[in-house]
Scaffold this motif. Structure first.
Motif, PDB file in Angstrom:
ATOM      1  N   VAL A 117     -24.245 -14.611  22.891  1.00  0.00           N
ATOM      2  CA  VAL A 117     -25.493 -15.056  22.263  1.00  0.00           C
ATOM      3  C   VAL A 117     -25.283 -15.536  20.822  1.00  0.00           C
ATOM      4  O   VAL A 117     -25.875 -16.524  20.395  1.00  0.00           O
ATOM      5  CB  VAL A 117     -26.557 -13.930  22.333  1.00  0.00           C
ATOM      6  N   GLY A 152     -27.595 -14.223  27.789  1.00  0.00           N
ATOM      7  CA  GLY A 152     -28.506 -13.353  27.049  1.00  0.00           C
ATOM      8  C   GLY A 152     -28.355 -11.953  27.577  1.00  0.00           C
ATOM      9  O   GLY A 152     -28.147 -11.766  28.773  1.00  0.00           O
ATOM     10  N   TYR A 155     -22.774 -17.062  19.392  1.00  0.00           N
ATOM     11  CA  TYR A 155     -22.238 -18.425  19.336  1.00  0.00           C
ATOM     12  C   TYR A 155     -23.238 -19.429  19.914  1.00  0.00           C
ATOM     13  O   TYR A 155     -23.358 -20.557  19.427  1.00  0.00           O
ATOM     14  CB  TYR A 155     -20.901 -18.493  20.089  1.00  0.00           C
ATOM     15  N   ILE A 156     -23.976 -19.001  20.932  1.00  0.00           N
ATOM     16  CA  ILE A 156     -24.941 -19.915  21.559  1.00  0.00           C
ATOM     17  C   ILE A 156     -26.092 -20.236  20.600  1.00  0.00           C
ATOM     18  O   ILE A 156     -26.574 -21.360  20.544  1.00  0.00           O
ATOM     19  CB  ILE A 156     -25.473 -19.302  22.871  1.00  0.00           C
ATOM     20  N   GLN A 157     -26.528 -19.247  19.805  1.00  0.00           N
ATOM     21  CA  GLN A 157     -27.641 -19.503  18.874  1.00  0.00           C
ATOM     22  C   GLN A 157     -27.182 -20.198  17.591  1.00  0.00           C
ATOM     23  O   GLN A 157     -27.996 -20.745  16.858  1.00  0.00           O
ATOM     24  CB  GLN A 157     -28.371 -18.202  18.509  1.00  0.00           C
TER      25      GLN A 157
END
Lengths: 294, 268
Positions: free
Chosen positions: B247, B163, B249-251
């Motif tokens: 972030v 983040g 790709y993570i979300q």
């Protein structure tokens, strides 16, 4: 359970004549958002609004009933509604935002709420999610192509599109043309092929035409807030309901289609796993209920 | 206290009376063994600790009642040098990437790994390198400082919380999970330890190219630098704006899918 967890399932429609006229089926999404806005349950909503191009929706933050009405009706192509969520909270200053999502967007929203890893003070400001049933979605160019090829209609003359009774319907000012929905296969985006969710299992309220008589929608209330808002709208006389038709063209149809979407997706997921391709869901052998959205 | 944090996060809708009694007992239990926390600041902008401190409602009691901050330059005025050994820690939050040419940073990181039970890569600089990935050296104050890498390149990392910065909410949720020993909640952050080479282009490589994108727009929404837009229902990344925080790709709902936790949170 192929329809996800829900509190009640009914047929419903908006009692507002204006909404009935412009909405896709029962006008549930439009009616509920207008009600929630009037009652200050939400202070705005992210919807698939109109853009400069006919039938190409644009994620829009609606702050008034008029803006919500302008977004009524289904557009059978991509509208990245999640994109506007931060905008709605930051630029428009919404504290209690509503949003209309198709199942995959609902999943993006819920993941954001459970794991708001890199997004600051947004997830907690989504007060209402209305989920729309979805069998699959089409890139804009796909939609244009099969409308002109299959229906033989100039795209600019189309006044309404609809899926029902196994057919894709195209309404123009003086004609209604239909062709079997099977003929749209091959035009859908491929990301839909691993999707296990037809009925927006994680929304506050899910709605869609499948299993409902003409002019009505099927509605499932799922969460506490969803159930409360829906009941309030019914009590206020803005939504009317009737018991779900349990028969062949009602619940049976909805269950059948939800199940067949899951079965097809599971086959694709298992196949992808075998090939070593990435997919975020478990293989059927890895889960208790092979049709669960996990 | 825990009840307050949970209320703040909208977690667990238990009946109030029952909840408070249980929570009091639980907090009383926690009192006996407050986790010892350290905060290590390497090559980062202090944005991550600022995000932590944005949990205004719970910060003061959290820092004073629930945990012991035993090491750090911002949250506690404790420095480590040859005369003052680094204390033992249950959990160390490391902000910032580590510069391979910076002997002090390297030494501090290796020492933290020795002294801390759990090492957390806190924020994208520590987890993925983030924008320090662009460094090529040749700048003041030390032109030799050129190579900045995620801390997992150098030491074993137990949890990653990327983040730019991590949101105040995810920090609070993680603290609650650590205190409750809720390993299920922490699992994705354990998995993210291996995600050290992040880039906006992951959306293309790992989602669109893999026939997984459905055009929901979550990636574009979550980008902290507005590097991601949506064109014809697909993410379009402006690489000049991308800080490689990971972030987007993570979300993405198609990168990993925490189904059970979501159902639990929704009461479904």
């Amino acid at each position: 359970m192929v329809l996800g967890t829900y509190k009640q399932i009914v047929h419903a429609r908006s009692t507002d004549k204006q909404i009935q006229k412009i909405s896709q089926d029962g006008g549930i999404a439009t009616g509920l958002l207008c009600f929630a806005l009037d009652e200050k349950i939400i202070d705005g909503a992210v919807v698939a609004g109109p853009s400069d191009e006919m039938w190409k929706p644009e994620p829009t933050v609606a702050l008034s009933s008029d803006e919500i009405l302008a977004a009524a009706g289904t557009k059978y192509t991509l509208s990245p509604n999640m994109w506007m969520v931060k905008e709605a909270v930051r630029q428009y200053g919404l504290e209690k935002a509503g949003i209309v999502t198709i199942p995959c967007q609902t999943m993006g929203l819920r993941k954001l709420q459970s794991y708001p890893i890199g997004v600051r003070f947004v997830a907690g400001k989504i007060a209402l999610d209305i989920g729309i049933f979805c069998t699959e979605n089409f890139p804009f160019e796909s939609l244009k192509t099969f409308i002109s090829a299959k229906a033989g209609v100039d795209f600019s003359l189309v006044e309404k599109m609809d899926i029902g009774k196994g057919k894709f319907w195209v309404h123009t000012a003086d004609d209604v043309i239909s062709f079997p929905i099977k003929e749209t296969h091959g035009y859908e985006q491929s990301g839909c092929k691993v999707c296990l969710d037809l009925v927006s299992e994680l929304s506050d309220i899910s709605t869609g035409s499948i299993g409902a008589p003409d002019g009505w929608s099927s509605v499932l209330t799922r969460t506490e807030p969803g159930e409360t808002i829906f009941s309030q709208a019914v009590d206020a006389g803005l939504i009317e309901t009737k018991p779900m038709d349990e028969g062949k063209f009602g619940l049976e149809m909805l269950t059948k289609l939800a199940k067949s979407k899951k079965e097809k997706a599971m086959k694709e997921i298992d196949q992808r796993k075998e090939l070593g391709l990435p997919v975020p869901y478990k293989a059927s052998s890895e889960k208790e209920d092979p049709l669960a959205n996990v | 206290m825990l009840a307050r944090i949970k209320e703040f996060l909208g977690m667990e809708a238990k009946p109030k009376e029952e909840a408070s009694q249980q929570e009091v007992e639980k907090v009383a239990e926690e009192e006996k063994a407050k986790p010892r926390i350290g905060y290590i600041h390497l090559s980062g902008c202090t944005g991550d600790v600022m995000s932590l401190s944005e949990n205004y409602d719970i910060l003061a009691p959290l820092l004073t009642e629930m945990v012991d901050i035993v090491y750090g330059q911002t949250l506690a005025d404790v420095w480590w040098d040859d005369e003052n050994p680094m204390p033992e820690m249950d959990l160390a939050l490391v902000e910032g990437s580590v510069c391979l040419q910076d002997e002090h940073s390297m030494k501090e990181l290796l020492e933290v790994r020795e002294k801390a039970g759990l090492v957390v890569a806190f924020g994208s600089c520590a987890a993925t390198g983030c924008f320090t990935r662009y460094s090529r050296g040749g700048q003041q104050a030390n032109p030799r400082h050129e190579s900045f890498v995620p801390i997992a390149d150098v030491v074993k990392v137990d949890l990653a919380m990327p983040g730019c910065p991590p949101s105040p909410e995810i920090i609070a949720k993680t603290v609650v999970a650590v205190i409750n020993g809720d390993m299920d909640y922490l699992q994705p952050m354990m998995d993210l330890v291996g995600y050290t080479e992040a880039c906006g282009c992951d959306l293309q490589l790992k989602v669109v190219n893999q026939a997984l994108c459905i055009g929901c727009g979550t990636c574009a929404m979550s980008c902290p630098t507005r590097a991601v837009g949506m064109t014809n229902g697909r993410p379009e990344v402006n690489s000049d704006r991308c800080v490689k925080c990971g972030v987007c790709y993570i979300q993405c709902p198609r990168s990993w899918w925490p189904a059970d936790r979501i159902k639990q949170d929704l009461g479904l």
